[in-house]
Design an enzyme around this catalytic site. Structure first.
Site, mmCIF file in Angstrom:
data_model
loop_
_atom_site.group_PDB
_atom_site.id
_atom_site.type_symbol
_atom_site.label_atom_id
_atom_site.label_comp_id
_atom_site.label_asym_id
_atom_site.label_seq_id
_atom_site.Cartn_x
_atom_site.Cartn_y
_atom_site.Cartn_z
ATOM 1 N N GLU A 294 0.832 -1.203 0.000
ATOM 2 C CA GLU A 294 0.000 0.000 0.000
ATOM 3 C C GLU A 294 0.863 1.248 0.000
ATOM 4 O OE1 GLU A 294 -3.228 0.248 -1.092
ATOM 5 O OE2 GLU A 294 -3.663 -1.181 0.505
ATOM 6 N N GLY B 119 -15.994 5.152 -2.149
ATOM 7 C CA GLY B 119 -15.412 5.614 -0.907
ATOM 8 C C GLY B 119 -15.020 4.518 0.051
ATOM 9 N N TYR C 163 -3.890 12.586 0.426
ATOM 10 C CA TYR C 163 -3.144 11.638 -0.408
ATOM 11 C C TYR C 163 -1.999 12.344 -1.119
ATOM 12 C CZ TYR C 163 -2.465 7.924 -3.914
ATOM 13 O OH TYR C 163 -1.940 6.944 -4.715
ATOM 14 N N ASP D 253 -4.192 0.700 -8.836
ATOM 15 C CA ASP D 253 -5.623 0.433 -8.920
ATOM 16 C C ASP D 253 -6.049 0.101 -10.345
ATOM 17 O OD1 ASP D 253 -5.632 1.055 -6.254
ATOM 18 O OD2 ASP D 253 -6.677 2.965 -6.480
#
Length: 410
Positions: free
Chosen positions: A61, A150, A252, A200
């Site tokens: 991640e 979300g 982010y 992603d």
């Protein structure tokens, strides 16, 4: 293709709905449903139907924008699209999850910042294709998304990849899965304004059923790794905490900029280049807020390699402690967790999960837990009870299996 980040971001996510399946029993129903929806909302018959999945990331991640490694899987929950090409330059967008209105845009007027709703994601793909040298025109696009927004499950990547896959076929572009992923990432970076890495979109475009995707975000190579937890008597559960996150809200971007600043201070092209042996000295040489980011990225890349070795040896259960170590790093060093995700992890492990961690960009979203088959009910009950006792909204809990990437269904 050359891609460059740019301004602009949508004010809301693409969709908000409960998860649903994309298995053999539901596919025909969903295909028929989007065909009927297309006819009712846009008129006529679509040229085809496509799907692109959401994803969960097993480990790796916040490493993709440091040119590191990740290990995602596509999930059964997908965004479905019925589409037909147009020759008049109009782009008409309609969603089952929308407000009943059709968004109408002109392809020649698309530019970053021009669209500020969910439509920025599909419109951004059309813009990105033209920007990257693929002259494409308009289309009628009817969406039905089964990826919760979300929730850290990449609803935006699914939306972008399904549009890129449809346009690839409608306009005979000859794009491969990696090309589709990079066009989709370009749309999210430059048109929607979210400075994400490519993980992603690569997961949504390039995954295969029954396997995880060992992704190198520097070379953009992806190797399929066997991952069949059910064959090993295990289940991968997703816990949607219902805490919505928005990766375009600045947090982010701040993390990415911090990693880039740390790499520059250390004289590195990217944090991926820092050897583990140099990590202690590197952390000591940096301000504390940068040092902890570096520690997460370097140790997380190592966890990806550890996970790949475990899966290649058939030791899926051994993945559990790796997940939990990854969560501790996200919580303590990267600080992208929140009380709800921490509670979900702790409750799941206490009830018998082999390991659990936050998945996705963080600041809410979802947790994944690797659970023995005989403990699924106990883990589900424990997490639900813990949330109720804490006064949190009831979480959504459902199993996922490694699923195929973006594809044409009809």
């Amino acid at each position: 293709m050359n891609f460059h980040p740019g301004p602009g971001r949508p004010q809301d996510g693409p969709f908000d709905l409960s998860p649903a399946g994309d298995g053999p029993d539901s596919r025909g129903t969903v295909v028929g449903s989007v065909q009927d929806g297309f006819a009712a909302a846009l008129g006529g018959v679509p040229d085809g139907v496509w799907a692109a999945p959401g994803r969960v990331n097993l480990i790796g991640e916040h490493t993709d924008y440091s040119e590191g490694f990740a290990l995602p899987i596509a999930i059964p929950q997908a965004t479905f699209l019925a589409a037909a090409a147009r020759d008049d330059g109009l782009l008409r967008l309609h969603s089952t999850q929308g407000d009943g209105r059709t968004t109408v845009l002109r392809t020649e007027e698309l530019k970053p910042g021009a669209v500020t709703t969910w439509a920025a994601y599909p419109a951004g793909v059309v813009w990105a294709l033209n920007e990257s040298g693929y002259p494409v025109g308009g289309a009628d696009l009817y969406f039905d998304s089964h990826v919760p927004t979300g929730a850290g499950l990449s609803s935006s990547a699914a939306l972008e990849c399904v549009v890129a896959a449809a346009y690839n076929d409608l306009y005979e572009l000859g794009l491969g899965p990696v090309d589709i992923a990079l066009v989709a990432q370009h749309a999210e970076n430059a048109f929607a304004g979210v400075p994400c890495g490519a993980m992603d979109q690569m997961a949504s475009a390039c995954s295969t059923a029954g396997r995880a995707l060992h992704l190198d975000t520097r070379s953009m190579t992806a190797i399929s790794i066997p991952f069949d937890p059910e064959q090993a008597g295990l289940h991968l559960l997703v816990v949607d905490t219902r805490v919505k996150h928005d990766l375009g809200d600045g947090a982010y971007a701040a993390l990415r900029h911090g990693c880039e600043a740390a790499a520059g201070h250390l004289g590195l092209g990217a944090l991926r280049d820092l050897p583990a042996a140099r990590l202690p000295d590197a952390v000591r040489s940096l301000p504390a807020d940068l040092g902890r980011l570096v520690r997460h990225v370097v140790t997380e890349n190592a966890r990806v390699e550890q996970a790949v070795a475990l899966l290649n040896s058939g030791d899926i259960a051994g993945l559990g402690p790796v997940l939990s170590a990854g969560h501790a790093s996200l919580r303590d060093d990267y600080r992208t967790s929140c009380p709800e995700t921490d509670l979900a992890v702790d409750a799941a492990v206490a009830a018998g999960a082999l390991g659990a961690r936050m998945t996705g960009g963080g600041f809410g979203g979802s947790v994944i837990a690797l659970v023995p088959g005989g403990r699924v009910a106990a883990v589900t009950e424990a997490v639900t009870t813990a949330f109720r006792s804490a006064g949190y909204a009831a979480p959504g809990i459902f199993p996922v299996v490694p699923s195929p990437g973006a594809r044409r269904l009809l």
